[in-house]
Design an enzyme around this catalytic site. Structure first.
Site, PDB file in Angstrom:
ATOM      1  NE  ARG A  51       3.864   9.989  -7.346  1.00 55.25           N
ATOM      2  CZ  ARG A  51       3.782   9.591  -8.606  1.00 55.25           C
ATOM      3  NH1 ARG A  51       4.802   9.662  -9.396  1.00 55.25           N
ATOM      4  NH2 ARG A  51       2.653   9.117  -9.085  1.00 55.25           N
ATOM      5  CB  THR A  52       2.600   6.470  -1.723  1.00 54.17           C
ATOM      6  OG1 THR A  52       2.182   7.749  -2.177  1.00 54.17           O
ATOM      7  CG2 THR A  52       2.520   6.439  -0.219  1.00 54.17           C
ATOM      8  CE  LYS A  80      -8.337 -16.693  -0.545  1.00 54.28           C
ATOM      9  NZ  LYS A  80      -7.405 -17.520   0.227  1.00 54.28           N
ATOM     10  NE  ARG A 101      -2.184   5.412  -1.483  1.00 56.54           N
ATOM     11  CZ  ARG A 101      -1.579   6.196  -2.376  1.00 56.54           C
ATOM     12  NH1 ARG A 101      -1.677   5.930  -3.659  1.00 56.54           N
ATOM     13  NH2 ARG A 101      -0.877   7.239  -1.991  1.00 56.54           N
ATOM     14  CG  HIS A 129      -1.402  10.915   1.014  1.00 54.81           C
ATOM     15  ND1 HIS A 129      -0.375  10.183   1.591  1.00 54.81           N
ATOM     16  CD2 HIS A 129      -1.271  10.731  -0.328  1.00 54.81           C
ATOM     17  CE1 HIS A 129       0.323   9.596   0.631  1.00 54.81           C
ATOM     18  NE2 HIS A 129      -0.191   9.910  -0.538  1.00 54.81           N
TER      19      HIS A 129
HETATM   20  C1  NCD Z   1      -1.642  11.385  -4.361  1.00 59.46           C
HETATM   21  C2  NCD Z   1      -2.644  10.482  -3.703  1.00 59.46           C
HETATM   22  O1  NCD Z   1      -2.528   9.250  -3.791  1.00 59.46           O
HETATM   23  O2  NCD Z   1      -3.517  11.015  -3.048  1.00 59.46           O
HETATM   24  N1  NCD Z   1      -0.581  10.689  -4.909  1.00 59.46           N
HETATM   25  C3  NCD Z   1       0.509  10.451  -4.124  1.00 59.46           C
HETATM   26  O3  NCD Z   1       0.455   9.738  -3.158  1.00 59.46           O
HETATM   27  N2  NCD Z   1       1.627  11.098  -4.445  1.00 59.46           N
HETATM   28  C4  NCD Z   1      -2.247  12.335  -5.320  1.00 59.46           C
HETATM   29  C5  NCD Z   1      -3.117  11.796  -6.413  1.00 59.46           C
HETATM   30  O4  NCD Z   1      -3.315  10.585  -6.526  1.00 59.46           O
HETATM   31  O5  NCD Z   1      -3.598  12.630  -7.164  1.00 59.46           O
END
Ligand code: NCD
Length: 303
Positions: A51-52, A80, A101, A129
Site C-alpha cells: 500500500r504505502t 554491499k 521505509r 509512520h
Molecule cells: C502498516 C505498517 O507498515 O506499519 N502498513 C501500512 O503501511 N499500511 C501496518 C502493518 O504493517 O501492520
C-alpha cells in the site's frame, strides 16, 4: 526545505490544509494532473510494503510526475554496505523527493540530514509512520466530520505497531479525546507514547477485552500483530490470535462506529465484516493516496 519524519512536525493548521487539498483533489482531480510534471519521486523501501509504496507511486503519477524505485532492498547497494547517509546524498542527484521505509528506527531521519531534497518517512521500524497517520486523519475527517470529542479504541499490537504510535501522537493534539488501549499485557503501548496522552491531558485506559469496550467506541482502529518485530516465534504464535473482529461482536457497537485498519490484515478482522457499512479500511487506503498527493505538493512547494 521541509521533510516529514514525525507527524508532529506538521502544525494543526498545516494538517487542516493537507485535508483541504486532499479533499479538493478528490473533487477536482484534473486540476492536479500536471502539477508535478518533470518531477521525480524516489521510493526507497528497505522493508516490505504494498500500500504505502504503491500509493506514493500512484500519487506521483496522478500529479503528472515520475517515479524511480528500487525493485527490492536486497538488490540495492545497501546490501554491499552503503550507508543510509550516502544513499540519501546520491539519490538527491537523481530525484526531487524521497519516500523511505526502513527497518531501523531513525533511518529516514539520517537520510533527511544528508539529502538535499525533501525526505518522507514511510515507516521506520516500530517507531513512526506519519503518512499512514495522514490517511487515518482524512478518514476520520470524512467519516466523522471532526477531530475532537472522540472515543478511539486502538486494538491489537500496540507495542510494535508504528501506525498506532503516530496516530496517538496526532490525535493527542485535539480536544477531549478518550483513548481505549485494547491489547494483551505483552503488547501494550510503550511508556513514551502513554506519556504523550497524559501530557496532553487526555484520559486513557488499558484493557484486554475488545467486547467490553465495543459499545463506547466512536472509532475502532484494528492492527495486526507485527510478526517481524518479535524476538521469538513462539511468543508471536501465542499472541497472534488475541483479537478477531467478527460481525457478532459488532452487534454491541454504535451504529456510526468507524472501523479502521492500516492494512495488511491477517485474520484480526473477519472478511464478513467488510460488508458492514461501518468498515472503512479500504476507503482509508484510498484516502492515503490523496493525502500523499497533498503532502508531495506541500514539500515540493507547488501550489
Ligand atoms: C502498516 C505498517 O507498515 O506499519 N502498513 C501500512 O503501511 N499500511 C501496518 C502493518 O504493517 O501492520
Amino acid at each position: 526545505m521541509r521533510h516529514l519524519i514525525d507527524i508532529l512536525e506538521l502544525s494543526l493548521t498545516e494538517l487542516e490544509e493537507l485535508v483541504l487539498v486532499a479533499s479538493d483533489i478528490i473533487d477536482n482531480p484534473s486540476k492536479y494532473s500536471e502539477k508535478c510534471k518533470g518531477k521525480k519521486l524516489a521510493t526507497l523501501f528497505f522493508e516490505p510494503s504494498t500500500r504505502t509504496r504503491l500509493s506514493f507511486e500512484a500519487a506521483m503519477y496522478e500529479l503528472g510526475g515520475n517515479v524511480l524505485t528500487m525493485a527490492d532492498a536486497s538488490s540495492s547497494s545497501a546490501s554491499k554496505g552503503e550507508s543510509v547517509a550516502d544513499t540519501a546524498k546520491m539519490i538527491s542527484c537523481y530525484a526531487d523527493i524521497i519516500a523511505m521505509r526502513h527497518p531501523k528506527e531513525g533511518a529516514p531521519l539520517v537520510a533527511s540530514k544528508n539529502a538535499t531534497i525533501p525526505v518522507i518517512n514511510a515507516g521506520d521500524g516500530g517507531h513512526h509512520h506519519p503518512t499512514q497517520t495522514l490517511a487515518d486523519l482524512l478518514t476520520i475527517h470524512r467519516e466523522k466530520g471532526r477531530f475532537d470529542n472522540l472515543t478511539i479504541g486502538l486494538c491489537g499490537d500496540l507495542k510494535f505497531g508504528r501506525t498506532v504510535h503516530s496516530l496517538i501522537h496526532a490525535m493527542s493534539r485535539y480536544k477531549n479525546i478518550n483513548f481505549v488501549l485494547i491489547s494483551p499485557e505483552e503488547l501494550r503501548v510503550p511508556e513514551y507514547v502513554k506519556n504523550i496522552i497524559v501530557d496532553a491531558g487526555h484520559s486513557f485506559k488499558e484493557v484486554k477485552s475488545l467486547d467490553e469496550s465495543m459499545a463506547e467506541l466512536d472509532i475502532l482502529y484494528m492492527t495486526r500483530v507485527q510478526r517481524e518485530r518479535f524476538f521469538n516465534e513462539e511468543e508471536y504464535l501465542r499472541l497472534k490470535d488475541s483479537y478477531i473482529l467478527t460481525t457478532d461482536k459488532l452487534n454491541l457497537a454504535k451504529e456510526d462506529l468507524v472501523i479502521m485498519h492500516p492494512l495488511p490484515r491477517v485474520n484480526e478482522i473477519s472478511v464478513a465484516v467488510d460488508n458492514d457499512k461501518r468498515a472503512c479500511y479500504f476507503k482509508q487506503a484510498l484516502y492515503g493516496k490523496y493525502m500523499r498527493m497533498a503532502l508531495i505538493l506541500k514539500l515540493l512547494e507547488i501550489k
